[in-house]
Design a protein around this motif. Structure first.
Motif, mmCIF file in Angstrom:
data_model
loop_
_atom_site.group_PDB
_atom_site.id
_atom_site.type_symbol
_atom_site.label_atom_id
_atom_site.label_comp_id
_atom_site.label_asym_id
_atom_site.label_seq_id
_atom_site.Cartn_x
_atom_site.Cartn_y
_atom_site.Cartn_z
ATOM 1 N N ASN A 10 -6.522 19.985 -18.897
ATOM 2 C CA ASN A 10 -6.808 18.656 -18.336
ATOM 3 C C ASN A 10 -7.935 18.695 -17.320
ATOM 4 O OD1 ASN A 10 -4.640 17.516 -19.688
ATOM 5 N ND2 ASN A 10 -3.267 17.592 -17.923
ATOM 6 N N LYS A 39 -1.039 21.755 -17.056
ATOM 7 C CA LYS A 39 -0.033 22.802 -16.825
ATOM 8 C C LYS A 39 -0.344 24.046 -17.659
ATOM 9 C CE LYS A 39 3.294 19.254 -15.769
ATOM 10 N NZ LYS A 39 2.918 19.157 -14.370
ATOM 11 N N ILE A 103 1.625 12.457 -10.275
ATOM 12 C CA ILE A 103 0.649 12.719 -11.347
ATOM 13 C C ILE A 103 0.923 11.832 -12.559
ATOM 14 C CG2 ILE A 103 -0.243 14.499 -12.922
ATOM 15 C CD1 ILE A 103 0.669 16.649 -10.969
ATOM 16 N N ILE A 105 -0.450 11.738 -16.518
ATOM 17 C CA ILE A 105 -1.346 12.424 -17.455
ATOM 18 C C ILE A 105 -1.677 11.522 -18.637
ATOM 19 C CG2 ILE A 105 -0.763 14.815 -16.909
ATOM 20 C CD1 ILE A 105 1.033 14.782 -19.477
ATOM 21 N N THR A 241 -0.237 20.711 -5.816
ATOM 22 C CA THR A 241 -0.547 20.651 -7.252
ATOM 23 C C THR A 241 -0.756 22.062 -7.819
ATOM 24 O OG1 THR A 241 -1.782 18.653 -6.719
ATOM 25 C CG2 THR A 241 -1.974 19.462 -8.977
ATOM 26 N N GLY A 242 -0.032 22.359 -8.884
ATOM 27 C CA GLY A 242 -0.233 23.648 -9.558
ATOM 28 C C GLY A 242 0.606 24.780 -8.969
ATOM 29 N N ALA A 281 -5.644 22.706 -8.434
ATOM 30 C CA ALA A 281 -4.584 23.323 -9.235
ATOM 31 C C ALA A 281 -5.015 24.734 -9.628
ATOM 32 C CB ALA A 281 -4.292 22.461 -10.455
HETATM 33 O O1 RIB Z 1 1.244 21.005 -12.718
HETATM 34 C C1 RIB Z 1 0.051 20.441 -12.279
HETATM 35 C C2 RIB Z 1 -0.716 19.877 -13.438
HETATM 36 O O2 RIB Z 1 0.019 18.814 -14.014
HETATM 37 C C3 RIB Z 1 -2.053 19.279 -13.085
HETATM 38 O O3 RIB Z 1 -3.083 20.223 -13.108
HETATM 39 C C4 RIB Z 1 -2.208 18.144 -14.094
HETATM 40 O O4 RIB Z 1 -3.254 18.296 -14.983
HETATM 41 C C5 RIB Z 1 -0.859 18.053 -14.810
HETATM 42 O O5 RIB Z 1 -0.885 18.642 -16.048
#
Ligand code: RIB
Length: 298
Positions: A10, A39, A103, A105, A241-242, A281
């Motif tokens: 992503n 992810k 988030i 997506i 994030t991440g 991330a």
């Molecule tokens: O876990 C974080 C990720 O969740 C982000 O990088 C985003 O793209 C979503 O997939």
């Protein structure tokens, strides 16, 4: 042992905000940035940085060169990734002043993972290799079933968790990587104490191993008679994030290396702590050496 991650790629569109936007409200971001994420991609980079032999498969759109470049920069083999017409998957991410995120997506190219494509990638992998999956691509269940037919070890991070997951062949999964909310949903329970969720999941999936992360409240590993807990390391939070993806990547790398469960939990927790102290991330994932240095100091 090779690790194949058929996973999402992503472009993360990240909005820093004082607080999350409310219904019917418009707010102005204090900062806007674009990062590589997904992810799938995050977990692959974490695997690689933890020292695993990892192969990423997935699809990007015509805007996805940046995603391929980042993976190559980290030394990940991108031979299986296809660039197709249209746009890559993306995520709209709000980061509040506490570093907390929410988030949304949009699938983009991640929604074009076909059964034929999965079969062609799996041809190069064999018994006891690991297949890692998250829930951000199409045909996840097909991949679980075909990998199991080959005798591969299937690791599933059911994120984002949704109703469709209940229709998957979950009994074929060897390891689940979940946060506490996903764990409760998988257990089909209202959110309860971790011990209750653990007992229910052990009953439902008696042969599977589980990693259950709980943010700053630590992480559990359980499988049959094994039940382990590791505290989270305290570190100033910049962006969460991440962090879960970092934990997953380091966990699987440790599993592939055959390390002791306690060491795996310790390293994964340290890697996730370092990740939350940095923005973004994928680029917040530390390498193995940074994790070792961190652990020497705590
Ligand atoms: O876990 C974080 C990720 O969740 C982000 O990088 C985003 O793209 C979503 O997939």
């Amino acid at each position: 042992m090779k690790v194949l991650n058929i996973g999402s790629l992503n472009i993360d569109k990240t909005y820093s905000v004082r607080r999350f936007v409310r219904p019917k409200e418009t707010i102005k971001a204090t900062k806007y940035e674009e990062h590589c994420g997904g992810k799938g991609l995050n977990q692959t980079i974490a695997l690689k940085r933890a020292g695993a032999k990892v192969y990423h498969a997935g699809m990007v759109g015509k805007d996805g060169q940046i995603l391929l470049d980042l993976l190559r920069q980290f030394g990940v083999c991108t031979d299986y990734i296809k660039m197709i017409e249209g746009t890559s998957g993306h995520a709209a991410i709000q980061i509040d002043e506490n570093g907390e995120n929410n988030i949304i997506i949009s699938g983009g190219a991640n929604d074009h993972i076909s059964k034929e494509y999965i079969l062609s990638v799996l041809e190069d992998f064999e018994e006891n290799d690991i297949l890692l999956l998250q829930n951000e691509i199409t045909n996840v269940n097909f991949a679980i079933e075909k990998a199991k037919e080959k005798g591969m070890v299937v690791i599933f991070n059911p994120s984002p968790m949704n109703e469709e997951v209940y229709t998957y062949s979950l009994q074929k999964v060897d390891y689940f990587l979940v946060n506490e909310v996903e764990a409760a949903m998988l257990a089909k329970m209202d959110f309860l104490e971790p011990e209750d969720t653990i007992e229910t999941l052990k009953g439902k999936f008696p042969n599977a191993g589980f990693v259950m992360t709980m943010g700053d409240r630590g992480a559990w590993f359980f499988q049959k008679d094994i039940l382990l807990f590791h505290e989270s390391y305290r570190i100033p939070v910049v962006d969460t994030t991440g962090a879960g993806d970092t934990f997953c990547g380091f966990f699987i790398a440790g599993l592939a290396e055959g390390l002791d469960w306690n060491i795996i939990l310790e390293r994964s927790s340290a890697a996730a702590a370092i990740a939350v102290s940095r923005a973004g991330a994928a680029q917040s994932v530390p390498c193995k050496e940074e994790v070792n240095t961190f652990l020497e100091k705590v």
